[in-house]
Design a protein around this motif. Structure first.
Motif, mmCIF file in Angstrom:
data_model
loop_
_atom_site.group_PDB
_atom_site.id
_atom_site.type_symbol
_atom_site.label_atom_id
_atom_site.label_comp_id
_atom_site.label_asym_id
_atom_site.label_seq_id
_atom_site.Cartn_x
_atom_site.Cartn_y
_atom_site.Cartn_z
ATOM 1 N N MET A 277 0.902 -1.160 0.054
ATOM 2 C CA MET A 277 0.000 0.020 -0.044
ATOM 3 C C MET A 277 0.917 1.237 -0.130
ATOM 4 S SD MET A 277 -3.006 -0.748 2.665
ATOM 5 C CE MET A 277 -2.220 -1.921 3.664
ATOM 6 N N TYR A 278 0.685 2.243 -0.689
ATOM 7 C CA TYR A 278 1.294 3.502 -0.867
ATOM 8 C C TYR A 278 0.276 4.492 -0.445
ATOM 9 C CZ TYR A 278 4.663 1.317 -4.065
ATOM 10 O OH TYR A 278 5.757 0.650 -4.750
ATOM 11 N N LEU A 279 0.723 4.970 0.771
ATOM 12 C CA LEU A 279 -0.276 5.628 1.865
ATOM 13 C C LEU A 279 -0.209 7.197 1.593
ATOM 14 C CD1 LEU A 279 0.491 3.804 5.218
ATOM 15 C CD2 LEU A 279 -1.227 3.015 3.767
ATOM 16 N N ILE A 280 -1.566 7.635 1.068
ATOM 17 C CA ILE A 280 -1.515 8.875 0.975
ATOM 18 C C ILE A 280 -2.305 9.560 1.847
ATOM 19 C CG2 ILE A 280 -2.482 10.625 -1.043
ATOM 20 C CD1 ILE A 280 -0.166 8.883 -1.960
ATOM 21 N N PRO A 281 -1.851 10.527 2.895
ATOM 22 C CA PRO A 281 -2.617 10.887 3.931
ATOM 23 C C PRO A 281 -3.492 12.287 3.652
ATOM 24 C CG PRO A 281 -0.351 11.851 4.214
ATOM 25 C CD PRO A 281 -0.483 10.534 2.939
ATOM 26 N N LYS A 282 -3.367 12.563 2.515
ATOM 27 C CA LYS A 282 -4.450 13.828 1.850
ATOM 28 C C LYS A 282 -4.255 13.600 0.447
ATOM 29 C CE LYS A 282 -5.051 18.813 2.093
ATOM 30 N NZ LYS A 282 -4.563 19.988 2.550
ATOM 31 N N PHE A 283 -5.505 13.741 -0.057
ATOM 32 C CA PHE A 283 -5.523 13.474 -1.725
ATOM 33 C C PHE A 283 -5.141 15.009 -2.235
ATOM 34 C CE2 PHE A 283 -7.787 13.956 -5.721
ATOM 35 C CZ PHE A 283 -7.327 13.093 -5.999
ATOM 36 N N GLU A 284 -4.022 15.120 -2.786
ATOM 37 C CA GLU A 284 -3.680 16.168 -3.764
ATOM 38 C C GLU A 284 -3.418 15.687 -5.182
ATOM 39 O OE1 GLU A 284 -0.350 17.785 -1.472
ATOM 40 O OE2 GLU A 284 -1.843 18.868 -0.215
ATOM 41 N N VAL A 285 -3.964 16.209 -6.139
ATOM 42 C CA VAL A 285 -3.879 15.720 -7.602
ATOM 43 C C VAL A 285 -2.498 15.653 -7.930
ATOM 44 C CG1 VAL A 285 -4.860 16.136 -9.615
ATOM 45 C CG2 VAL A 285 -6.300 16.921 -7.999
ATOM 46 N N SER A 286 -1.546 16.617 -7.777
ATOM 47 C CA SER A 286 -0.400 16.666 -8.297
ATOM 48 C C SER A 286 0.472 15.424 -7.592
ATOM 49 C CB SER A 286 0.509 17.996 -8.112
ATOM 50 O OG SER A 286 -0.139 19.063 -8.751
ATOM 51 N N GLN A 287 0.274 15.162 -6.249
ATOM 52 C CA GLN A 287 0.875 14.238 -5.753
ATOM 53 C C GLN A 287 0.378 12.635 -6.123
ATOM 54 O OE1 GLN A 287 0.393 13.694 -1.485
ATOM 55 N NE2 GLN A 287 1.902 12.366 -1.114
ATOM 56 N N ILE A 288 -0.664 12.747 -6.515
ATOM 57 C CA ILE A 288 -1.471 11.349 -6.838
ATOM 58 C C ILE A 288 -0.826 11.113 -8.218
ATOM 59 C CG2 ILE A 288 -3.377 10.294 -7.771
ATOM 60 C CD1 ILE A 288 -3.310 10.539 -4.745
ATOM 61 N N ILE A 292 1.740 7.739 -9.037
ATOM 62 C CA ILE A 292 1.364 6.736 -10.008
ATOM 63 C C ILE A 292 2.556 6.816 -10.882
ATOM 64 C CG2 ILE A 292 -0.237 6.164 -11.913
ATOM 65 C CD1 ILE A 292 -2.479 7.611 -10.438
ATOM 66 N N ASP A 293 3.121 7.855 -11.233
ATOM 67 C CA ASP A 293 4.143 7.904 -12.421
ATOM 68 C C ASP A 293 5.499 6.994 -12.135
ATOM 69 O OD1 ASP A 293 4.867 9.248 -14.837
ATOM 70 O OD2 ASP A 293 6.810 9.504 -13.767
ATOM 71 N N ARG A 294 5.648 7.455 -10.679
ATOM 72 C CA ARG A 294 6.893 6.750 -10.240
ATOM 73 C C ARG A 294 6.871 5.367 -9.332
ATOM 74 N NH1 ARG A 294 10.130 9.368 -4.853
ATOM 75 N NH2 ARG A 294 11.917 7.870 -4.820
ATOM 76 N N PHE A 295 5.532 5.045 -8.811
ATOM 77 C CA PHE A 295 5.703 3.696 -8.137
ATOM 78 C C PHE A 295 4.906 2.888 -8.850
ATOM 79 C CE2 PHE A 295 6.594 6.796 -4.751
ATOM 80 C CZ PHE A 295 8.013 6.232 -4.553
ATOM 81 N N LYS A 296 4.364 3.229 -9.909
ATOM 82 C CA LYS A 296 3.482 2.334 -10.829
ATOM 83 C C LYS A 296 2.511 1.354 -9.936
ATOM 84 C CE LYS A 296 6.319 3.654 -13.987
ATOM 85 N NZ LYS A 296 5.743 4.736 -14.853
ATOM 86 N N PRO A 297 1.572 1.915 -9.229
ATOM 87 C CA PRO A 297 0.538 0.961 -8.502
ATOM 88 C C PRO A 297 -0.488 0.592 -9.565
ATOM 89 C CG PRO A 297 0.001 3.656 -8.322
ATOM 90 C CD PRO A 297 1.149 3.410 -9.007
ATOM 91 N N LYS A 318 1.153 14.497 -19.045
ATOM 92 C CA LYS A 318 2.762 14.568 -18.928
ATOM 93 C C LYS A 318 3.109 13.144 -18.090
ATOM 94 C CE LYS A 318 3.248 19.367 -19.202
ATOM 95 N NZ LYS A 318 3.569 20.745 -18.389
ATOM 96 N N TYR A 319 2.026 12.597 -17.404
ATOM 97 C CA TYR A 319 2.490 11.528 -16.584
ATOM 98 C C TYR A 319 2.044 10.162 -17.170
ATOM 99 C CZ TYR A 319 2.793 15.342 -13.132
ATOM 100 O OH TYR A 319 3.139 16.347 -12.253
ATOM 101 N N ASP A 320 3.008 8.989 -16.602
ATOM 102 C CA ASP A 320 2.715 7.880 -17.172
ATOM 103 C C ASP A 320 1.500 7.051 -16.124
ATOM 104 O OD1 ASP A 320 2.344 5.130 -18.308
ATOM 105 O OD2 ASP A 320 4.476 4.528 -17.701
ATOM 106 N N LEU A 321 0.321 6.775 -16.719
ATOM 107 C CA LEU A 321 -0.596 6.223 -15.547
ATOM 108 C C LEU A 321 -0.929 4.658 -16.131
ATOM 109 C CD1 LEU A 321 -3.194 9.439 -15.259
ATOM 110 C CD2 LEU A 321 -0.914 8.618 -14.150
ATOM 111 N N SER A 322 -0.227 4.200 -17.015
ATOM 112 C CA SER A 322 -0.437 2.893 -17.554
ATOM 113 C C SER A 322 -0.464 1.792 -16.667
ATOM 114 C CB SER A 322 0.528 2.563 -18.773
ATOM 115 O OG SER A 322 1.790 2.670 -18.617
ATOM 116 N N SER A 323 0.191 2.006 -15.437
ATOM 117 C CA SER A 323 0.217 0.841 -14.616
ATOM 118 C C SER A 323 -1.244 0.579 -13.920
ATOM 119 C CB SER A 323 1.064 1.247 -13.502
ATOM 120 O OG SER A 323 0.892 2.227 -12.577
#
Length: 561
Positions: A277-288, A292-297, A318-323
């Motif tokens: 689990m990649y824990l996100i304490p607060k939903f912020e679009v740029s961080q999401i 996704i781009d870096r850790f490929k969930p 600009k981000y790879d969301l294909s994972s």
């Protein structure tokens, strides 16, 4: 099959019935730690924790609870965002035989006091940033101990050193007065043994969770969910996503765990399957997008507002969301346009499901890889039965007619905490009356029309807000929309639409009315349009219609004055 036509649409890999294990819910963690001890369970801001480490910490927390005098059946409130401490406290409480009370960190004192008093919680686990709020209400409750943690406690170096500086710069108050009844989370764990703790339970009757309803339509009630309720729903979700790979899935944990959707579909699901689990304490679009781009969930359960925010972000391409392979949307209706665009961008599958706190929460979902129907909540889960009944008599209605959705299954709650009268209103012969108006088509797919309380009756016509909202969402300039009934001297009620435009877009009421008249029957077309910068929502992304109604009433009072 004639009585349950949805079974014809089950994938061959999904069994219509299953023998759900009757054990302590924490058994999922024990099993995954035994099978995958070195596998990463949690990833938090760069800090990783393996399944072996998570189980050890949970044992320490369970021993700490016993040292504080907690007994089987005692309620432990957890008031934290998505962070390792929440997961540790959750499973540690279950191992000790306690009942978890998930508490929204955004609660104001009045809401917090109600939940703590109503549940009879004796221990609260919270953040240093929230301590003063908790401290203020504790005297009016049965709380004996407060366990305090900080975000920095589980941050990697050097973030753990920089965090206090940033908190001070942002003006965040972290003053905590430790003492006999106020304990530091990390110190408490370090002072407790890591010896195994396991409490045997009567899974069908012993409670694992007191989950409070959102209170969007009234006073928040404690929903009693047993170990079997949540275990069964966790397994049902796993059976439905039959292509998932055990110990290989990576979960984007942006849904709050203090909401039952995030708790079951994300946390319990990931732990059962040995996922990360990649824990996100607060939903912020740029961080999401960056995560996704870096850790490929691979799995991203969410609320429609999350997907809406992502597809409307100016830099999304600009981000790879294909994972992303699987997304399950819940908590609110999923607009068709959002579903189509998100799948187009990611290449993954975004399906709409349905559930409520009283059912742990999921009862229905569309097939992920097989046939599905846009606008439908899908078909009932294994061992789950559904029917459409007359809201007044409770009699089952013929196929295709609109009535109240009733469900039955192993995930349906035991009842409301200390509210037998309220329980009797919604639980009848094992069937849960959901309060949602729906219909079932000839294939056994269910369609939610709207909450009974949200239905608009204008000039004698029944109008379902979702129909109007679907039309509004189709407009290319609209990012979010909500429709509800407001008082009207002539029609009784009339339709009012609340609109949030996409960045840089312009639109006026006249053009929007023309758009609606081309797509809706005349009596459904909104008579009033209000353009806003945002809509009030619950933390799970559900529009607070009650708040909109209150605001409209206040506006009308001002006009009258």
């Amino acid at each position: 099959m004639a009585q349950h036509p949805w079974l014809l649409h089950y994938p061959k890999e999904v069994p219509p019935t299953y023998p759900y294990p009757k054990h302590n819910l924490a058994e999922f963690l024990i099993q995954s730690a035994a099978k995958y001890p070195a596998r990463t369970a949690l990833h938090f801001m760069g800090k990783e924790m393996t399944y072996s480490e998570l189980l050890t910490c949970s044992y320490r927390f369970a021993n700490a609870l016993r040292k504080l005098g907690a007994k089987k059946g005692d309620r432990v409130a957890i008031m934290l965002p998505n962070c390792p401490q929440l997961v540790i406290a959750y499973y540690g409480t279950l191992l000790a035989g306690g009942i978890v009370v998930m508490t929204n960190p955004l609660y104001m004192p009045r809401e917090l006091e109600h939940q703590l008093k109503d549940s009879g919680a004796s221990i609260v686990v919270t953040l240093d940033l929230l301590f003063q709020r908790v401290k203020g209400v504790v005297p009016a409750t049965e709380v004996r101990h407060v366990v305090v943690t900080s975000i920095k406690d589980y941050l990697p170096f050097p973030k753990n050193l920089l965090y206090p500086l940033k908190a001070k710069k942002d003006g965040l108050k972290r003053e905590v007065e430790y003492g006999d009844t106020v304990h530091a989370f990390v110190k408490l764990l370090n002072a407790s043994p890591s010896t195994s703790v396991y409490t045997e339970v009567d899974a069908e009757n012993d409670l694992a969770l007191l989950q409070y309803t959102g209170g969007t339509t009234g006073v928040s009630k404690g929903v009693m969910l047993s170990h079997l309720n949540i275990t069964a729903n966790t397994v049902q979700n796993g059976l439905w996503a039959y292509k998932r790979s055990e110990s290989q899935e990576r979960y984007l944990a942006a849904l709050p765990f203090f909401h039952v959707f995030g708790l079951t579909v994300l946390m319990n699901q990931a732990v059962m399957l040995g996922g990360c689990m990649y824990l996100i304490p607060k939903f912020e679009v740029s961080q999401i997008l960056q995560t996704i781009d870096r850790f490929k969930p691979t799995v991203f359960p969410g609320a429609p507002t999350m997907y809406i925010a992502l597809i409307n972000h100016p830099d999304i391409l600009k981000y790879d969301l294909s994972s992303i392979n699987i997304c399950v949307s819940g908590a609110a209706p999923l607009p068709h346009e959002v579903q189509n665009k998100f799948e187009e961008i990611t290449g993954g599958r975004l399906i709409e499901g349905y559930g409520l706190t009283e059912s742990s929460p999921v009862t229905h979902a569309n097939n992920i890889w097989e046939s599905r129907k846009l606008g439908s909540i899908g078909i009932p889960f294994p061992d789950t039965f559904a029917k459409i009944v007359d809201p007044d008599s409770g009699d089952e209605l013929p196929q295709g007619e609109i009535g109240e959705l009733a469900v039955r299954g192993p995930q349906v709650m035991k009842g409301y905490w200390n509210r037998p009268d309220e329980t009797a209103k919604v639980l009848k012969d094992g069937w849960l009356r959901t309060g949602d108006m729906a219909r079932m088509d000839e294939d056994g797919f269910f369609f939610i029309m709207d909450r009974m309380k949200d239905m608009i009756i204008a000039g004698g016509f029944n109008i379902f807000p979702r129909e109007i909202e679907e039309v509004l969402f189709e407009h290319p300039a609209i990012e979010e929309a909500a429709a509800l009934g407001v008082p009207d001297k002539y029609r009784g009620e009339t339709v009012k639409a609340y609109i949030v435009l996409k960045q840089g877009e312009t639109l006026d009421a006249k053009d929007l009315e023309k758009w609606c008249r081309e797509r809706l029957a005349a009596y459904k077309v909104p008579h009033i349009y209000e353009f806003r910068e945002s809509l009030p929502k619950t933390i799970a992304g559900k529009v607070l219609r009650r708040k909109l109604v209150e605001e409209d009433s206040q506006q009308q009072e001002q006009v009258t004055k």
